[in-house]
Every structure is written in structure tokens, then in C-alpha cells.
Scaffold this motif. Structure first.
Motif, mmCIF file in Angstrom:
data_model
loop_
_atom_site.group_PDB
_atom_site.id
_atom_site.type_symbol
_atom_site.label_atom_id
_atom_site.label_comp_id
_atom_site.label_asym_id
_atom_site.label_seq_id
_atom_site.Cartn_x
_atom_site.Cartn_y
_atom_site.Cartn_z
ATOM 1 N N LEU A 17 0.798 -1.228 0.000
ATOM 2 C CA LEU A 17 0.000 0.000 0.000
ATOM 3 C C LEU A 17 0.836 1.286 0.000
ATOM 4 N N ILE B 119 2.831 -4.175 16.984
ATOM 5 C CA ILE B 119 2.545 -4.314 15.546
ATOM 6 C C ILE B 119 2.602 -5.786 15.133
ATOM 7 N N PHE C 263 -9.324 -1.109 9.438
ATOM 8 C CA PHE C 263 -9.175 -0.056 10.461
ATOM 9 C C PHE C 263 -10.531 0.435 10.923
HETATM 10 C C1 HEM Z 1 2.507 8.554 14.585
HETATM 11 C C2 HEM Z 1 2.409 7.562 13.732
HETATM 12 C C3 HEM Z 1 2.329 7.690 12.243
HETATM 13 C C4 HEM Z 1 2.632 8.754 11.421
HETATM 14 C C5 HEM Z 1 3.150 10.128 11.828
HETATM 15 C C6 HEM Z 1 2.378 8.328 10.061
HETATM 16 C C7 HEM Z 1 2.532 9.144 8.946
HETATM 17 C C8 HEM Z 1 2.277 8.739 7.652
HETATM 18 C C9 HEM Z 1 2.474 9.567 6.484
HETATM 19 C C10 HEM Z 1 3.012 10.992 6.504
HETATM 20 C C11 HEM Z 1 2.117 8.829 5.410
HETATM 21 C C12 HEM Z 1 2.205 9.250 3.942
HETATM 22 C C13 HEM Z 1 3.476 8.651 3.383
HETATM 23 C C14 HEM Z 1 3.773 9.014 1.970
HETATM 24 O O1 HEM Z 1 2.963 9.645 1.277
HETATM 25 O O2 HEM Z 1 4.863 8.634 1.511
HETATM 26 C C15 HEM Z 1 1.684 7.526 5.882
HETATM 27 C C16 HEM Z 1 1.220 6.511 5.068
HETATM 28 C C17 HEM Z 1 0.903 5.253 5.525
HETATM 29 N N1 HEM Z 1 0.860 4.832 6.838
HETATM 30 FE FE1 HEM Z 1 1.293 5.956 8.462
HETATM 31 N N2 HEM Z 1 1.938 7.038 10.085
HETATM 32 C C18 HEM Z 1 1.868 6.613 11.386
HETATM 33 C C19 HEM Z 1 1.454 5.373 11.842
HETATM 34 C C20 HEM Z 1 1.021 4.337 11.047
HETATM 35 C C21 HEM Z 1 0.554 3.061 11.525
HETATM 36 C C22 HEM Z 1 0.443 2.684 13.008
HETATM 37 C C23 HEM Z 1 0.260 2.298 10.437
HETATM 38 C C24 HEM Z 1 -0.260 0.892 10.361
HETATM 39 C C25 HEM Z 1 -0.707 0.202 11.355
HETATM 40 C C26 HEM Z 1 0.530 3.107 9.260
HETATM 41 C C27 HEM Z 1 0.365 2.693 7.958
HETATM 42 C C28 HEM Z 1 0.526 3.494 6.847
HETATM 43 C C29 HEM Z 1 0.345 3.025 5.483
HETATM 44 C C30 HEM Z 1 -0.012 1.605 5.057
HETATM 45 C C31 HEM Z 1 0.556 4.132 4.658
HETATM 46 C C32 HEM Z 1 0.426 4.187 3.143
HETATM 47 C C33 HEM Z 1 -1.001 4.650 2.836
HETATM 48 C C34 HEM Z 1 -1.286 4.825 1.358
HETATM 49 O O3 HEM Z 1 -0.404 5.225 0.608
HETATM 50 O O4 HEM Z 1 -2.439 4.584 0.975
HETATM 51 N N3 HEM Z 1 0.975 4.344 9.675
HETATM 52 N N4 HEM Z 1 1.796 7.501 7.250
#
Ligand code: HEM
Length: 474
Positions: free
Chosen positions: A86, A152, A105
Motif C-alpha cells: 500500500l 505491531i 481499520f
Molecule cells: C505517529 C504515527 C504515524 C505517522 C506520523 C504516520 C505518517 C504517515 C504519512 C506521513 C504517510 C504518507 C506517506 C507518503 O505519502 O509517503 C503515511 C502513510 C501510511 N501509513 Fe502511516 N503514520 C503513522 C502510523 C502508522 C501506523 C500505526 C500504520 C499501520 C498500522 C501506518 C500505515 C501506513 C500506510 C499503510 C501508509 C500508506 C497509505 C497509502 O499510501 O495509501 N501508519 N503515514
């Protein structure tokens, strides 16, 4: 001898250039268009600076675009580990996966995960109790990291690796080392030349850890498949008195039936990567900031004491978590000053037109890679009155309602925002509530003296040295 080495190097580069001829031609085309466009802007010619990233919020723009959703080449090394799941996939593949995974989720599923956050948060404070009331400071980050890894693994794969209490060091070390090596690769252009990457030994080390983590995930998937089919072929009916086993993210993927084992592996490894380093950075920074601001720490503890009284054993439920309003403000403020994901990037699929206040529009051409600097957007003084200070009042309800939505983007925004943000907020709140119920914290280093540094995920440059004092009389 030297002539032979020199000739070999030249031949190597010519071969690489031939293999990459399409990319090189595309690079020169994009570069030419960019140079033409950048001339319209003020600033040193060699360093085109696009005013403020605020432009990207306005009009056409990147965050909320449903077309410009492709990730840039910066994610390529990571892809060798977590695959095209993803985080990295694009177009139809990404759209269908995003739709499918959004269900994992759902509120009801998060409630199940909540039990894991609570149990692992409790283990964390039990481990830390042995380090409290001691004048020697500890670096809290490794403890939090092991806790978020346990969380996790259990929520994503349904298996417990018990790394908080000394289990499965091999897997834990491989995940840690892979994050370090991906960052080292990104920031060292010399390593982009494959023979240098391998001659330095880093390439072989990287491949070894990729093999060991992905084999671990594959084994877990296989075991879980066997378990599921054993259950479905078993004739014994379920005992209604026995507690129902929690569904992990992996169970959901296996039950989907549209996904091959390799598809599932990619998604599980993506969650393993995205879902633990980010939250451990968020939790650690929050402890660090509250340890620098006794007045805010007191407010958090008063709120927790109102909810739990002097009962140190009761597990927080959803209602308790909803009542932790000031703690939530502190978590949001921490994510604002030190966002765990400080930068993201995109490769533009179509031209983006940016209106210029005094000159003709600026065109960012398709094919160009851009970086969105989340860490700077979150310090914009137009939206935060004390942008460089830890000031949880920034998230007082009346201030939040009057603020532009795109001014707060630690989880990115638009269609490619973080799918795990509710998971992350719940996890952070649960773990931090255990910490501040059990301990008072003093931080030995201060922001901004101990600078947060950008790795793949943001970290304090000198670690997070704190002293813990038990609040509970033992
Ligand atoms: C404080 C905790 C977190 C922050 C600050 C954060 C921040 C972000 C950010 C900024 C992105 C965009 C990344 C991009 O465009 O390259 C992202 C994407 C994503 N995050 Fe998080 N994240 C956090 C926790 C989590 C957790 C706990 C999970 C899973 C259990 C998760 C799963 C994902 C996934 C799968 C994506 C890709 C979504 C997509 O492109 O559709 N993240 N996250």
C-alpha cells in the motif's frame, strides 16, 4: 593496470547509461522544463526555491490530487524489502488495495487492537519499573521501540514475538538494521552505484536482513493458513464459553481470497515497517517534551488521576481514552513539532500549475519528483502562534476549528494519507497513559538543543535521556 581499471569503470558506466537510456532522456527533458520554469522565480539560479510549501495546498495541488499519487524513486530501496504494498504501489493496484484495507481499520477492529495496546503498555511499565528511582538516566527510545514492535507483530500477524521481555532478537535486529540501511542508502549517492554498495558490505548485509525478515513473515502466513484451514475442516463446534480469538490484520487478508501469499507478504511487511517506528518516535518525543515541561506533565497526570484514582492496575477502556483530552492535545502538539515522517515525495504523473503572485504561472512538469516538507508546513506561523515551542494550547478546541485543514499534516492528507492514523493515535494514547500513571519523568536534554534528526523516521540526535520516578509507592 590503472588503464585497465579505468577502462573497466568507463565500460561499466556506458553499459549502465545504455540500460537506463529511457530514464536518462526523461531526466534531461524534465530538467530542461524545470530550468525554464525556475528562471521565473527569484532566488539563486542553482537553487530554485519554491516560496513556501503552502503553494502546494492551494488550487491544483498535490496533497488532495487524485492523479498525482505516485511515489518517487526515493522509495525504490525500501521496495526491495516491503514490496509493492500500500505505501509504494500506485494507480489501480493502490486504489483497490486501499479500498480493501480500509475495512481493517474499522472502529470494531480497532477495539480488538486496543486490547493489545493495553496489554503491551502494561508490560512496558512493568519493565521500566526496574529502571525507575535511579539517578542514572536511561535512553527511553529502545524500550518504546520494543513495545511498539510487540504491538505491531501481534496486531498485524497475530503472533507474539515478546521482544519487550527478551524474545526473538533476530527478527527485531533485522527490522532495525533494515531501516538504518535504507536511510544510509538514500543519503549516500555513492551507494547508488551497485558495485560500491556491495563492495562496502552494506549491500550483502541488506540482502541478508531482507531474506530473514521476509522469510519470517512468509512462515507466519503459512502457519496461519494451515491453522485457518484446520479449523474450517474440523468438525468440533466452538465452545461458546471460550473467549473468541482476536482477528489480526493477517487473518483478514487471508480470508479475502483475492490475494496471493506474496501480495499478503507485501502488505504485512508494509504494516510492520510503517506501523512501529513511526509510533515509537511519536511516543518517545511526547515523553521527552512532557519531561521538559513539568507544568504540562502535571496537567496530564491530574487528568489521569481523575479517571483512574489510585488504581494502578485497571486497564483503560474506550470511554477512559475519550476522557484523556489534554493528553491528546500533547500528542498532537508533539506530532506537530517533531513529525515522525518529516518528508514525503511524489513523482508527478501530470503537469501541476502553480499560480505565481506576480509572474506567469509556474509549471511543474510531469515526471518531476517533488518533496513535500511536512516538518516545515507544521511550523507555519500563520497557523501556530508559537511555532517553535511545545505549546499544547495550539490544540485547544476553538483554535482547531478556526484553522485550515491542510495546516496540520503529520499523517499527510488527501487520498494518500496515513491509513493507520486512528490506530496510531489510540496506541500512543494508551501507552502514554500507562507511562504517566506510573511515573514522573524528567528529561535531561532539551529541545531544540538536542536536535531531532531526519532519518527515515525522525529521532533526537543524542537519544532521549530521562529519569523516571515511581508515582506508586512500592
Ligand atoms: C505517529 C504515527 C504515524 C505517522 C506520523 C504516520 C505518517 C504517515 C504519512 C506521513 C504517510 C504518507 C506517506 C507518503 O505519502 O509517503 C503515511 C502513510 C501510511 N501509513 Fe502511516 N503514520 C503513522 C502510523 C502508522 C501506523 C500505526 C500504520 C499501520 C498500522 C501506518 C500505515 C501506513 C500506510 C499503510 C501508509 C500508506 C497509505 C497509502 O499510501 O495509501 N501508519 N503515514
Amino acid at each position: 593496470m590503472y588503464t585497465a581499471i579505468f577502462t573497466a569503470i568507463i565500460i561499466y558506466f556506458l553499459l549502465v547509461a545504455f540500460r537506463k537510456r529511457r530514464e536518462l532522456l526523461e531526466f534531461w527533458r524534465v530538467r530542461r522544463v524545470c530550468n525554464e520554469q525556475f528562471e521565473k522565480l527569484t532566488g539563486p539560479p542553482a537553487v530554485p526555491i519554491f516560496g513556501s510549501t503552502w503553494y502546494f495546498k492551494k488550487d491544483p495541488i498535490i496533497f488532495d490530487s487524485s492523479v498525482n499519487i505516485s511515489k518517487s524513486s526515493q522509495y525504490e530501496k525500501l521496495k526491495e524489502w516491503i514490496g509493492d504494498g500500500l505505501l509504494i504501489s500506485t494507480n489501480e493496484k493502490w486504489r483497490s488495495r486501499r479500498k480493501m484495507l480500509t475495512q481493517t481499520f474499522h472502529f470494531a477492529v480497532l477495539k480488538d487492537y486496543q486490547k493489545v495496546f493495553t496489554a503491551q503498555g502494561k508490560t512496558l511499565v512493568e519493565v521500566l519499573q526496574f529502571r525507575a528511582d535511579n539517578m542514572n538516566p536511561i535512553d527511553i527510545l529502545p524500550y518504546i521501540k520494543r513495545c511498539t514492535l510487540d504491538i505491531i507483530c501481534e496486531t498485524a500477524m497475530g503472533c507474539s514475538i515478546r521482544c519487550q521481555t527478551g524474545g526473538n532478537d533476530g527478527y527485531v535486529n533485522s527490522v532495525k538494521r533494515l531501516s538504518e540501511l535504507v536511510w544510509l542508502y538514500e543519503k549516500t549517492p555513492l551507494y547508488w552505484i551497485s558495485p560500491i554498495w556491495y563492495l562496502s558490505g552494506k549491500g550483502f548485509e541488506f540482502d541478508k536482513h531482507v531474506r530473514s525478515t521476509t522469510e519470517f513473515t512468509r512462515r507466519v502466513i503459512e502457519n496461519q493458513r494451515t491453522e485457518i484451514s484446520r479449523k474450517s475442516s474440523s468438525t468440533t463446534t466452538e465452545n461458546p464459553d471460550q473467549p473468541k480469538k482476536r482477528q489480526a490484520f493477517l487473518d483478514f487478508l487471508i480470508n479475502c481470497q483475492e490475494l496471493s501469499d506474496e501480495d499478503i507478504r507485501e502488505e504485512v511487511d508494509t504494516f510492520m515497517f510503517e506501523g512501529h517506528d513511526t509510533t515509537s518516535s511519536g511516543i518517545t518525543f511526547a515523553i521527552w517534551f512532557l519531561g521538559q515541561h513539568p507544568e504540562y506533565q502535571r496537567r496530564v497526570q491530574d487528568e489521569l488521576d481523575d479517571i483512574f484514582g489510585d488504581d494502578f492496575e485497571r486497564h483503560p477502556d474506550s470511554e477512559d481514552l475519550q476522557r484523556m483530552k489534554f493528553l491528546e492535545q500533547c500528542i498532537k502538539e508533539t506530532l506537530r513539532i517533531t513529525p515522525p515522517v518529516p518528508l514525503i515525495s511524489r513523482k508527478l504523473s501530470e503537469d501541476v500549475k502553480i499560480p505565481h503572485p506576480t509572474k506567469p504561472d509556474v509549471i511543474l512538469p510531469a515526471g518531476m519528483c517533488i518533496i513535500l516538507k511536512i516538518v516545515s508546513i507544521l511550523k507555519d506561523s500563520r497557523f501556530y502562534e508559537r511555532p517553535w515551542e511545545f505549546y499544547p494550547e495550539h490544540f485547544d478546541p476553538e483554535r482547531v476549528t478556526s484553522r485550515e485543514a491542510f495546516a496540520y499534516v503529520p499523517f499527510s492528507a488527501g487520498p494518500r494519507n496515513c491509513i493507520g492514523q486512528k490506530f496510531a493515535m489510540l496506541e500512543e494514547k494508551t501507552v502514554l497513559s500507562w507511562i504517566f500513571r506510573y511515573f514522573s519523568v524528567t528529561s535531561l536534554t532539551r529541545y531544540p538543543d538536542d536536535i531531532p534528526i531526519t532519518e527515515l523516521i525522525l529521532k533526537p540526535v543524542n537519544g532521549t535521556q530521562v529519569i523516571l520516578r515511581n508515582r506508586r509507592k512500592l
